[in-house]
Design a protein around this motif. Structure first.
Motif, PDB file in Angstrom:
ATOM      1  N   ASP A   3       0.827  -1.204   0.000  1.00  0.00           N
ATOM      2  CA  ASP A   3       0.000   0.000   0.000  1.00  0.00           C
ATOM      3  C   ASP A   3       0.866   1.262   0.000  1.00  0.00           C
ATOM      4  N   GLU A   4       2.003   1.206   0.666  1.00  0.00           N
ATOM      5  CA  GLU A   4       2.929   2.342   0.684  1.00  0.00           C
ATOM      6  C   GLU A   4       3.455   2.617  -0.725  1.00  0.00           C
ATOM      7  N   ARG A   8       2.809   5.886  -3.175  1.00  0.00           N
ATOM      8  CA  ARG A   8       3.907   6.630  -3.808  1.00  0.00           C
ATOM      9  C   ARG A   8       3.662   6.753  -5.311  1.00  0.00           C
ATOM     10  N   PHE A   9       3.190   5.661  -5.934  1.00  0.00           N
ATOM     11  CA  PHE A   9       2.891   5.726  -7.363  1.00  0.00           C
ATOM     12  C   PHE A   9       1.786   6.746  -7.627  1.00  0.00           C
ATOM     13  N   LYS A  10       0.757   6.759  -6.792  1.00  0.00           N
ATOM     14  CA  LYS A  10      -0.326   7.724  -6.971  1.00  0.00           C
ATOM     15  C   LYS A  10       0.213   9.145  -6.898  1.00  0.00           C
ATOM     16  N   LYS A  11       1.130   9.393  -5.971  1.00  0.00           N
ATOM     17  CA  LYS A  11       1.721  10.723  -5.852  1.00  0.00           C
ATOM     18  C   LYS A  11       2.503  11.080  -7.119  1.00  0.00           C
ATOM     19  N   VAL A  12       3.263  10.115  -7.660  1.00  0.00           N
ATOM     20  CA  VAL A  12       4.019  10.353  -8.900  1.00  0.00           C
ATOM     21  C   VAL A  12       3.060  10.639 -10.049  1.00  0.00           C
ATOM     22  N   SER A  13       2.039   9.806 -10.225  1.00  0.00           N
ATOM     23  CA  SER A  13       1.129   9.980 -11.359  1.00  0.00           C
ATOM     24  C   SER A  13       0.312  11.264 -11.227  1.00  0.00           C
ATOM     25  N   SER A  26      11.726  14.213  -8.038  1.00  0.00           N
ATOM     26  CA  SER A  26      12.213  14.052  -6.666  1.00  0.00           C
ATOM     27  C   SER A  26      11.881  12.674  -6.102  1.00  0.00           C
ATOM     28  N   MET A  27      10.983  11.953  -6.750  1.00  0.00           N
ATOM     29  CA  MET A  27      10.576  10.630  -6.266  1.00  0.00           C
ATOM     30  C   MET A  27      11.374   9.509  -6.943  1.00  0.00           C
ATOM     31  N   SER A  64      -5.304   6.748 -18.517  1.00  0.00           N
ATOM     32  CA  SER A  64      -5.689   5.794 -17.483  1.00  0.00           C
ATOM     33  C   SER A  64      -4.490   4.944 -17.103  1.00  0.00           C
ATOM     34  N   HIS A  65      -4.556   4.401 -15.912  1.00  0.00           N
ATOM     35  CA  HIS A  65      -3.545   3.438 -15.471  1.00  0.00           C
ATOM     36  C   HIS A  65      -4.190   2.477 -14.481  1.00  0.00           C
TER      37      HIS A  65
END
Length: 119
Positions: A3-4, A8-13, A26-27, A64-65
């Motif tokens: 889930d972590e 993180r992926f959601k924040k990047v996308s 930065s990620m 979409s992803h």
């Protein structure tokens, strides 16, 4: 831990969709690698920023992803993720779908992308 990594992926996308490429870059680890068909392997955050700027200039948008799989190492220090994504180019074309494989490693306790591949 999965889930972590998903968060993180959601924040990047989300940052990519918003055009906030500074946050995207930065990620990634300082020595990250990007592997894309027909291109040499790109290394480092400057290369990631250049890729983001090229995507913006082309008018590319992720439409979409879907996260297909996430697995975290037993020690919790590394993870990999497979994402199916669809994009729309500035000319209206929709190549793909593509599969994006991301390898994450913890840096100072936070997951960062160290390898980003597209196929």
């Amino acid at each position: 831990m999965a889930d972590e990594v998903k968060a993180r992926f959601k924040k990047v996308s989300d940052a990519f969709d918003a055009g906030d490429y500074k946050t995207v870059v930065s990620m990634y680890t300082k020595d990250c690698r990007a592997v894309q068909p027909g291109k040499p392997i790109e290394v480092g955050r400057d290369a990631m920023m250049k890729g983001c700027e090229e995507a913006k200039a082309s008018g590319m948008k992720m439409t979409s992803h879907e996260i297909l799989h996430v697995d975290v190492s037993p020690d919790g220090e590394m993870a990999y993720m497979v994402v199916r994504m669809e994009i729309k180019m500035g000319d209206g074309s929709t190549p793909g779908p593509f599969h994006n494989t991301l390898i994450w490693k913890k840096v100072d306790g936070v997951f960062e992308v160290c390898l980003d591949t597209v196929s």
